[in-house]
Enzyme design. Structure first.
Site, PDB file in Angstrom:
ATOM      1  N   TYR B 177      11.394   2.206   2.146  1.00  0.00           N
ATOM      2  CA  TYR B 177       9.941   2.271   2.161  1.00  0.00           C
ATOM      3  C   TYR B 177       9.472   3.391   1.242  1.00  0.00           C
ATOM      4  CZ  TYR B 177      10.067   6.394   5.193  1.00  0.00           C
ATOM      5  OH  TYR B 177      10.308   7.644   5.692  1.00  0.00           O
ATOM      6  N   CYS B 178       8.166   3.297   0.862  1.00  0.00           N
ATOM      7  CA  CYS B 178       7.608   4.402   0.090  1.00  0.00           C
ATOM      8  C   CYS B 178       6.181   4.711   0.524  1.00  0.00           C
ATOM      9  CB  CYS B 178       7.760   4.205  -1.407  1.00  0.00           C
ATOM     10  SG  CYS B 178       7.066   2.714  -2.055  1.00  0.00           S
ATOM     11  N   ARG B 179       5.286   4.849  -0.465  1.00  0.00           N
ATOM     12  CA  ARG B 179       3.956   5.362  -0.102  1.00  0.00           C
ATOM     13  C   ARG B 179       3.054   4.306   0.519  1.00  0.00           C
ATOM     14  NH1 ARG B 179       3.479   8.318  -5.874  1.00  0.00           N
ATOM     15  NH2 ARG B 179       4.219  10.386  -5.275  1.00  0.00           N
ATOM     16  N   CYS B 183       2.834   0.875  -4.309  1.00  0.00           N
ATOM     17  CA  CYS B 183       3.800   1.869  -4.724  1.00  0.00           C
ATOM     18  C   CYS B 183       5.042   1.076  -5.109  1.00  0.00           C
ATOM     19  CB  CYS B 183       4.108   2.844  -3.597  1.00  0.00           C
ATOM     20  SG  CYS B 183       5.325   4.035  -4.115  1.00  0.00           S
ATOM     21  N   LEU B 207       4.333   4.650   4.621  1.00  0.00           N
ATOM     22  CA  LEU B 207       4.348   5.647   5.687  1.00  0.00           C
ATOM     23  C   LEU B 207       2.975   5.818   6.341  1.00  0.00           C
ATOM     24  CD1 LEU B 207       4.437   8.881   6.655  1.00  0.00           C
ATOM     25  CD2 LEU B 207       6.389   7.397   7.092  1.00  0.00           C
TER      26      LEU B 207
END
Lengths: 224, 224
Positions: B177-179, B183, B207
């Site tokens: 996962y990222c932003r 993203c 997140l």
DNA sequence: AGAGTATTCAATTGAATACTTGAATAATAA
DNA sequence: TTATTATTCAAGTATTCAATTGAATACTCT
């Protein structure tokens, strides 16, 4: 300088949509359209703008994907392109109310102090609709009532309330509603009718929120 | 000309908030702040703006009630004033994606076609967190990981992925996962690691959405 | 007190926006 | 075809916005 990334392209589009909403007149137009589709002329009259100016703002809203139009003879009717537009407005209102002192002040001073008026939840109204033991009073203008209203509601626009109180059964409880947050009509209706001894309260918000909650509506042209 | 009605005053305020969001750089700043509070210098570096320009945009955001600041020595740290700001951005994104052809096109062309990458729902990830049978890979920069991350996640910023694949257990499934939406880090991480034979998928969003759903996070300084 | 670092402020410039006004367009009715 | 009505478009003007640049401010360290 390299070409923009997909993220940058998307943010530019979102910014353009936000900027389009960043004008009080266009917000007013969107709130009017929340009641149902209306012509340019009608929208101009309700918002106090010239027809030319109204038309320009509507072009802006249409290019941003916020409204759509259809022609009927010489009249052009605009409507919200997507009910999710109202989610944007609701989210904006929520942020502004919680984080801007001036907004909190106006809301507290004009609206909340009138909530000795005991707002009724949509759920409670939906329940009482079934038992039929309440008068539902829509105080919006007739054209908006015709577009859509709570089933079984009677329409007495605020301006005509004094003249038409005989139409309202004084033995039944009354729940009044109008366009939504910041529409003063239902507040004023409650004040006026309480002064005459009616047992009246107001719905917590307006017709658009009722519809968004999936609750039933009627219109003058069809039932659903 | 009469004094403005409460509705007009409120609409002017909402318009001002929307107008503040109506700039791609300020949207970028808000998305950066969705990962946690950061200094002006850090925000300038991440968004590619000058410090002076970043500061001006942050003043604008602060006056609109969208961000708040605290000073720590010579550094000033900004944060989102209210998580509801992310609701505004999400609502804007939703309207733009559904009603603007250009936006749909970019999203389809860059993001959705990569959803042969089988996004994992937050609920599924929350379930697998408990069984502990999956590697959770956070591909954001280290400072954002330190601010907050999914409990048990390992942090390998995308830039370091090639050099650090030995840290990743090839026998376990991986969820990256990222932003958040748009993203590209998690998309690229999935592409790179799949090419090396890893069984990897990506979380459906980022997140901030995980936190907004009330799911647990850890940070480098404290557990919660 | 002085130097260094981070941040903000103010002025300037060029671009963008909003309103008004008059002209143009589209549809309808006669 | 012409006149009428509703709506949109284009140009001009005033206002607002965004980026840059240089100065000012706030804090820390010596």
């Amino acid at each position: 300088m390299s070409s923009p990334t997909p993220k940058q392209v998307l943010f530019a589009h979102f910014a353009a949509v936000a900027k389009t909403i960043g004008n009080a007149h266009r917000i007013d137009l969107l709130q009017q359209l929340a009641q149902g589709e209306q012509s340019v002329e009608t929208l101009a009259r309700k918002t106090g703008l010239t027809v030319a100016n109204t038309s320009q703002h509507l072009q802006h809203l249409r290019r941003a994907g916020l409204v759509a139009a259809r022609r009927d003879g010489t009249f052009i009717y605009y409507r919200l392109a997507d009910d999710a537009v109202l989610d944007v407005l609701a989210a904006l209102r929520r942020v502004a109310e919680r984080n801007l002192a001036e907004v909190e002040q106006v809301v507290r001073g004009y609206f909340d102090n009138r909530d000795a008026m005991e707002p009724v939840t949509r759920e409670e109204l939906a329940r009482r609709l079934k038992t039929g033991d309440v008068t539902i009073l829509d105080v919006r203008p007739e054209d908006e009532f015709a577009l859509a209203h709570v089933p079984g509601a009677i329409n007495v626009p605020l301006k005509e309330l004094e003249a038409r109180t005989a139409e309202i059964d004084p033995m039944k409880d009354i729940i009044a509603y109008c366009r939504g947050a910041y529409c003063v009509y239902s507040y004023e209706a409650v004040a006026k009718l309480r002064a005459k001894g009616f047992r009246i309260r107001r719905l917590e918000d307006g017709l658009p929120e009722w519809k968004a909650a999936g609750l039933p509506v009627e219109s003058a042209s069809k039932e659903n």
